[in-house]
Enzyme design. Structure first.
Site, PDB file in Angstrom:
ATOM      1  CG  ASP A  43      -1.735  -1.244   1.359  1.00  0.00           C
ATOM      2  OD1 ASP A  43      -2.309  -1.693   0.367  1.00  0.00           O
ATOM      3  OD2 ASP A  43      -1.742  -1.815   2.469  1.00  0.00           O
ATOM      4  CD  GLU A  44       4.786  -0.384  -0.178  1.00  0.00           C
ATOM      5  OE1 GLU A  44       3.989  -0.706  -1.089  1.00  0.00           O
ATOM      6  OE2 GLU A  44       5.385  -1.226   0.520  1.00  0.00           O
ATOM      7  CE  LYS A  46       3.088  -2.220  -4.470  1.00  0.00           C
ATOM      8  NZ  LYS A  46       2.757  -1.975  -3.059  1.00  0.00           N
ATOM      9  CB  THR A 329      -7.591  -0.554  -2.275  1.00  0.00           C
ATOM     10  OG1 THR A 329      -6.462   0.191  -1.901  1.00  0.00           O
ATOM     11  CG2 THR A 329      -8.261   0.056  -3.469  1.00  0.00           C
TER      12      THR A 329
HETATM   13  P1  GTP Z   1      -0.622  -2.628  -2.990  1.00  0.00           P
HETATM   14  O1  GTP Z   1      -0.098  -3.146  -4.269  1.00  0.00           O
HETATM   15  O2  GTP Z   1      -1.888  -3.260  -2.531  1.00  0.00           O
HETATM   16  O3  GTP Z   1       0.405  -2.658  -1.925  1.00  0.00           O
HETATM   17  O4  GTP Z   1      -1.050  -1.058  -3.196  1.00  0.00           O
HETATM   18  P2  GTP Z   1      -0.289   0.198  -3.772  1.00  0.00           P
HETATM   19  O5  GTP Z   1       1.092   0.289  -3.269  1.00  0.00           O
HETATM   20  O6  GTP Z   1      -0.419   0.283  -5.245  1.00  0.00           O
HETATM   21  O7  GTP Z   1      -1.136   1.367  -3.136  1.00  0.00           O
HETATM   22  P3  GTP Z   1      -2.289   2.185  -3.830  1.00  0.00           P
HETATM   23  O8  GTP Z   1      -1.943   2.501  -5.242  1.00  0.00           O
HETATM   24  O9  GTP Z   1      -3.583   1.533  -3.521  1.00  0.00           O
HETATM   25  O10 GTP Z   1      -2.146   3.567  -3.070  1.00  0.00           O
HETATM   26  C1  GTP Z   1      -2.682   3.772  -1.823  1.00  0.00           C
HETATM   27  C2  GTP Z   1      -3.421   5.098  -1.780  1.00  0.00           C
HETATM   28  O11 GTP Z   1      -2.512   6.164  -1.697  1.00  0.00           O
HETATM   29  C3  GTP Z   1      -4.297   5.402  -2.971  1.00  0.00           C
HETATM   30  O12 GTP Z   1      -5.528   5.916  -2.518  1.00  0.00           O
HETATM   31  C4  GTP Z   1      -3.537   6.465  -3.737  1.00  0.00           C
HETATM   32  O13 GTP Z   1      -4.357   7.347  -4.473  1.00  0.00           O
HETATM   33  C5  GTP Z   1      -2.891   7.197  -2.605  1.00  0.00           C
HETATM   34  N1  GTP Z   1      -1.654   7.907  -2.936  1.00  0.00           N
HETATM   35  C6  GTP Z   1      -0.637   7.505  -3.727  1.00  0.00           C
HETATM   36  N2  GTP Z   1       0.352   8.424  -3.689  1.00  0.00           N
HETATM   37  C7  GTP Z   1      -0.062   9.411  -2.853  1.00  0.00           C
HETATM   38  C8  GTP Z   1       0.530  10.622  -2.365  1.00  0.00           C
HETATM   39  O14 GTP Z   1       1.660  10.969  -2.678  1.00  0.00           O
HETATM   40  N3  GTP Z   1      -0.220  11.354  -1.477  1.00  0.00           N
HETATM   41  C9  GTP Z   1      -1.464  10.999  -1.087  1.00  0.00           C
HETATM   42  N4  GTP Z   1      -2.121  11.773  -0.214  1.00  0.00           N
HETATM   43  N5  GTP Z   1      -2.042   9.869  -1.511  1.00  0.00           N
HETATM   44  C10 GTP Z   1      -1.353   9.089  -2.376  1.00  0.00           C
END
Ligand code: GTP
Length: 455
Positions: A43-44, A46, A329
């Site tokens: 959930d970083e 990515k 999510t």
């Molecule tokens: P996994 O593969 O399940 O680990 O998820 P992920 O790493 O792809 O995380 P995801 O894309 O679901 O991002 C988590 C949340 O952070 C989403 O709601 C994004 O829109 C949000 N997000 C990403 N980058 C930023 C940022 O720089 N600032 C803020 N406020 N939100 C962000």
């Protein structure tokens, strides 16, 4: 046919078309085969970087995991898409998406995702290839996931109950069913029967009868027909792309601290979300890998059970959770929150050999007067701990030593260049770079595509 048309129609994109000079220079210099991997417990964020980079790559491929990854991305009109199995490149219409052999595929979920995308005007036909070597994840794997978690009672792993672990178990004990088996409906029923009877003999709560088997087989006959145009020998496709100098981006799911080998075992995922998983999950050679970008949140979160040395309990954790909207999510579960853990990050960087980092969600820290960085671990007797330990008991006992940095107490979400960030925010970024020895080339200051600073 899909393979040939995909190879012919996939263009080499020009970075300069759509990006500012900072981003064009950064993205343009990325290697032909690049990867984006999570550095913490998932959930970083990515998905956002993959989505941005995907606009400049011909192919985006997933190499591991299943629908337990939950990437949230926004299209150019700001519409939100939650992707679970389909690679994040799907919103860029010239990008081909590959679901590699290392992924476990739940077909009802995949079709639901495809239907949702198509209903929103995103065309998927001819743009998604599913490996014939990928394993099929059945509904019963999900049921068994829940049964196993209930069995473990208080020591439950905290899985997403999406059946990922049980499906990889079937793969490893070698009675799993692969996508290519859908082409042999004569032997499919026996294979499924064997798989179901194995689960029934292991779990008292799991029962099935001839009726369920018959229904499942009928369902999969229909799925087999629908999936056929998407099926490809993706090992061959990927290697052909690479030899044709097409640009390939690998999209990691989960993260190194959840890696089956390197994570906080057993509170881990069932695949390898680290650099090694790219080669085994796509059938491409290590020497073709170029830039690997590690994605790290400006603080730390983790879902489910397991060690979390820099966790902030109570109100402090709640503040981060609400400021960062730290709720899963896929499952909606609240995430545990804490300070950035430099020891864990260094361990992750060592394993993956990142060329650069993407620090995400820096904006979430904007209200804090002080920010802490967990810089080292010590045992209760004061002995320093050199690297992230395997031993969970040791992890529970150790004391984290923190550095305290001043906060910036200003909204940074509209900054669009590094120089526009307050000095204290720059200091935080640079201190992380100093401590881990890897440059931070991308800084996330909001969820949108434009909220990314190229450093
Ligand atoms: P996994 O593969 O399940 O680990 O998820 P992920 O790493 O792809 O995380 P995801 O894309 O679901 O991002 C988590 C949340 O952070 C989403 O709601 C994004 O829109 C949000 N997000 C990403 N980058 C930023 C940022 O720089 N600032 C803020 N406020 N939100 C962000």
């Amino acid at each position: 046919a899909v393979l040939c048309s995909a190879l012919k129609s996939s263009p080499s994109l020009s970075v300069a078309d759509s990006a500012s000079s900072d981003s064009a220079a950064r993205i343009g210099s990325l290697s032909q085969v690049a990867g984006v991997l999570g550095c913490q417990w998932g959930d970083e964020g990515k998905g956002k970087l993959v989505d941005i980079l995907a606009q400049h790559f011909d192919v985006v491929a997933r190499c591991q995991g299943g629908a337990n990854a939950g990437h949230t991305i926004y299209n150019s009109e700001g519409k939100k898409f939650a992707l679970h199995l389909v690679p994040s490149g799907i919103l860029n219409e010239d990008t081909l998406c590959v679901i590699g052999n290392g992924v476990v595929v739940h077909l009802p979920g995949l079709f639901k995702e495809i239907d949702g995308l198509e209903a929103n005007g995103v065309s998927c036909k001819g743009r998604i290839l599913v490996s014939d070597r990928a394993h099929l994840l059945f509904d019963f794997h999900q049921e068994v996931d829940g049964l196993r978690e209930s069995e473990l009672a208080k020591s439950f792993i905290g899985t997403t109950r999406r059946g990922i672990g049980p499906c990889y178990s079937s793969k490893v004990i070698r009675n799993g069913i692969r996508v290519s088996d859908l082409r042999h409906m004569d032997t499919f029923p026996q294979k499924l029967d064997l798989l179901l009877s194995d689960a029934a003999s292991r779990f008292q709560g799991f029962n099935y009868g001839p009726e369920m088997l018959r229904e499942e087989v009928e369902k999969y006959k229909r799925f087999a027909e629908r999936l056929e145009p998407y099926i490809a020998d993706t090992v061959c496709v990927m290697n052909e792309f690479i030899s044709q100098k097409k640009k390939v981006l690998v999209e990691g799911g989960q993260a190194t601290m959840l890696d089956i080998d390197f994570g906080t075992y057993p509170f881990v995922t069932s695949s390898s979300p680290s650099a090694g998983g790219i080669c085994s999950g796509l059938g491409i050679a290590p020497r073709v890998l170029g830039d690997l970008i590690g994605v790290v949140k400006a603080y730390t979160t983790r879902v489910g059970s397991g060690p979390f040395p820099t966790e902030i309990l109570g109100q402090g954790g709640d503040l981060l959770r609400f400021a960062g909207q730290e709720f899963g999510t896929t499952t909606g579960r609240p995430r545990r929150c804490g300070w950035l853990d430099i020891v864990a990050l260094k361990f992750c960087c060592q394993i993956n050999g990142f060329s650069s980092l993407n620090l995400t969600k820096l904006d979430v820290l904007s209200d804090l007067a002080e920010i802490q960085l967990g810089v080292s671990y010590k045992l209760p007797d004061g002995t320093p701990v050199k690297s992230f330990p395997a031993d969970l008991r040791l992890l529970e006992q150790l004391k984290v030593e923190y550095e305290v940095l001043p906060g910036w107490k200003t909204d940074i979400s509209s900054a669009r260049s590094y120089s526009e960030l307050p000095k204290a925010a720059q200091r935080y970024v640079e201190r992380i770079e100093e401590l881990v020895g890897i440059p931070i080339h991308y800084i996330g200051i909001g969820p949108g595509r434009d909220a990314l600073i190229y450093k």
